[in-house]
Write an enzyme that holds these catalytic residues in place. Sequence first.
Site, PDB file in Angstrom:
ATOM      1  N   ASN A  23       0.816  -1.220   0.000  1.00 42.39           N
ATOM      2  CA  ASN A  23       0.000   0.000   0.000  1.00 42.39           C
ATOM      3  C   ASN A  23       0.847   1.266   0.000  1.00 42.39           C
ATOM      4  O   ASN A  23       0.624   2.179  -0.799  1.00 42.39           O
ATOM      5  CB  ASN A  23      -0.929   0.006   1.218  1.00 42.39           C
ATOM      6  CG  ASN A  23      -2.127  -0.899   1.017  1.00 42.39           C
ATOM      7  OD1 ASN A  23      -2.490  -1.216  -0.111  1.00 42.39           O
ATOM      8  ND2 ASN A  23      -2.729  -1.325   2.109  1.00 42.39           N
ATOM      9  N   VAL A  24       1.826   1.329   0.925  1.00 44.30           N
ATOM     10  CA  VAL A  24       2.652   2.546   1.003  1.00 44.30           C
ATOM     11  C   VAL A  24       3.536   2.651  -0.236  1.00 44.30           C
ATOM     12  O   VAL A  24       3.633   3.712  -0.857  1.00 44.30           O
ATOM     13  CB  VAL A  24       3.516   2.548   2.288  1.00 44.30           C
ATOM     14  CG1 VAL A  24       4.427   3.774   2.308  1.00 44.30           C
ATOM     15  CG2 VAL A  24       2.641   2.525   3.536  1.00 44.30           C
ATOM     16  N   VAL A 129      10.872   3.400   5.791  1.00 44.01           N
ATOM     17  CA  VAL A 129       9.480   3.705   6.140  1.00 44.01           C
ATOM     18  C   VAL A 129       8.903   2.601   7.041  1.00 44.01           C
ATOM     19  O   VAL A 129       7.960   2.813   7.799  1.00 44.01           O
ATOM     20  CB  VAL A 129       8.618   3.854   4.857  1.00 44.01           C
ATOM     21  CG1 VAL A 129       7.152   4.126   5.182  1.00 44.01           C
ATOM     22  CG2 VAL A 129       9.160   4.976   3.966  1.00 44.01           C
ATOM     23  N   THR A 130       9.506   1.431   6.962  1.00 40.52           N
ATOM     24  CA  THR A 130       8.997   0.270   7.695  1.00 40.52           C
ATOM     25  C   THR A 130       9.050   0.502   9.211  1.00 40.52           C
ATOM     26  O   THR A 130      10.032   1.033   9.736  1.00 40.52           O
ATOM     27  CB  THR A 130       9.847  -0.970   7.328  1.00 40.52           C
ATOM     28  OG1 THR A 130       9.814  -1.138   5.906  1.00 40.52           O
ATOM     29  CG2 THR A 130       9.326  -2.232   8.000  1.00 40.52           C
ATOM     30  N   ASN A 131       8.015   0.053   9.898  1.00 41.69           N
ATOM     31  CA  ASN A 131       7.925   0.189  11.361  1.00 41.69           C
ATOM     32  C   ASN A 131       8.417  -1.053  12.106  1.00 41.69           C
ATOM     33  O   ASN A 131       8.363  -2.140  11.537  1.00 41.69           O
ATOM     34  CB  ASN A 131       6.459   0.443  11.743  1.00 41.69           C
ATOM     35  CG  ASN A 131       6.096   1.901  11.563  1.00 41.69           C
ATOM     36  OD1 ASN A 131       6.818   2.778  12.009  1.00 41.69           O
ATOM     37  ND2 ASN A 131       4.972   2.144  10.910  1.00 41.69           N
ATOM     38  N   HIS A 186       8.584   7.552  16.520  1.00 40.59           N
ATOM     39  CA  HIS A 186       7.352   7.397  15.749  1.00 40.59           C
ATOM     40  C   HIS A 186       6.436   6.414  16.490  1.00 40.59           C
ATOM     41  O   HIS A 186       6.188   5.292  16.044  1.00 40.59           O
ATOM     42  CB  HIS A 186       7.702   6.876  14.351  1.00 40.59           C
ATOM     43  CG  HIS A 186       6.523   6.805  13.429  1.00 40.59           C
ATOM     44  ND1 HIS A 186       5.604   7.816  13.293  1.00 40.59           N
ATOM     45  CD2 HIS A 186       6.113   5.829  12.575  1.00 40.59           C
ATOM     46  CE1 HIS A 186       4.694   7.463  12.412  1.00 40.59           C
ATOM     47  NE2 HIS A 186       4.979   6.255  11.965  1.00 40.59           N
TER      48      HIS A 186
END
Length: 323
Positions: A23-24, A129-131, A186
């Site tokens: 999605n991202v 971007v990965t958490n 974050h």
Amino acid sequence: MAPNLPPLVYCHDSQVTIIGAGNVGSALAQRIAEQDLAHVVLFDIVADRPQGLALDLSQARSHGRYSHRIIGTNDYADTAESDLLVITAGLPRRPGMGREDLMAINGKIVAETVRQALVYSPHASIIVVTNPLDVMTYLAWKVSDLPPHRVMGMAGTLDSARFQTFLAQELGVPAGDVSALVLGSHDDRMVPLPRYSTVSGIPVTELLSPDQIQIAIDRTRHGGAEIVALLKQGGAFYAPAAAACAMVESIVLGQSRILPAAAYLDGVYGLTDLYLGVPCQLGKGSVERVIELALTPAEQADMMTSAVAVKENLNLALAAFLS
Ligand code: APR
């Protein structure tokens, strides 16, 4: 550290590889393509998915009049000579999950994808971007062997956009008139800074009551979880992609914009050897400058709380993936 890397020369023909065509990743590819910023390579482990998405995006080109190449692939060789790698590979949160719950599985994915992509693009810079974001960014830097200013994480631009949105709602003004700033990790220990958030140059502390500001802070801190709970499956992706694209644009075009990002800290804010959200000047493939703001004792204490939690998770992640 890898010494003596050649200077990066960025121009409109930069190539950005997005690892993870979910999605991202796909929303980011669309933004980069529509803004005609760079060639895009979409990479995923799922067979045919990135190829299908790239074909679809290519066919949107005639309406958008953008000129850069978009390809999809499952082969790292096709990502060769990229200037910038954006890592969006990994699992998103499910309802009730914290970003930390993703650490083990996403840590393996981030470490593997960074190692493999750098084989073909050894001079690329990296946006993670990965958490969980701050930990994954440190991990990416560790496995990359790149100078720390060439690896950064996307979170502050997203959290600040969320704060901007909620402040604008409280104020009843267009969101674009608000400039908001969120530092720190974050997660729900992030550090929104109302003193540094303004509308037409006026600090929001002059315009809103403490209660109204607190409402905006609380919604920002839980902004990602609110969307996860509503979607039931997967997490936010339009705003994360927009926030990542602002960073990509500044780096690829060498704009030197000041944006909040997870950057390597080596003494500023009293913090060392971790990645955490701070204001950065982003240009020509790197974090050109980390900006240290004057914080009140309460704000500084919030930064420390944020940092301590990231460090704890980081130690767990490093023990698991680098041993
Ligand atoms: N190599 C390449 N791609 C991978 C790998 C891997 N080893 N493992 C998983 N992927 C891909 C998946 O196949 C999927 O297409 O990563 C993609 C992730 O996409 P989504 O599941 O749609 O997740 P998304 O919402 O895009 O979020 C990705 O960004 O914001 C963060 O918390 C979010 O960590 C999550 C990441």
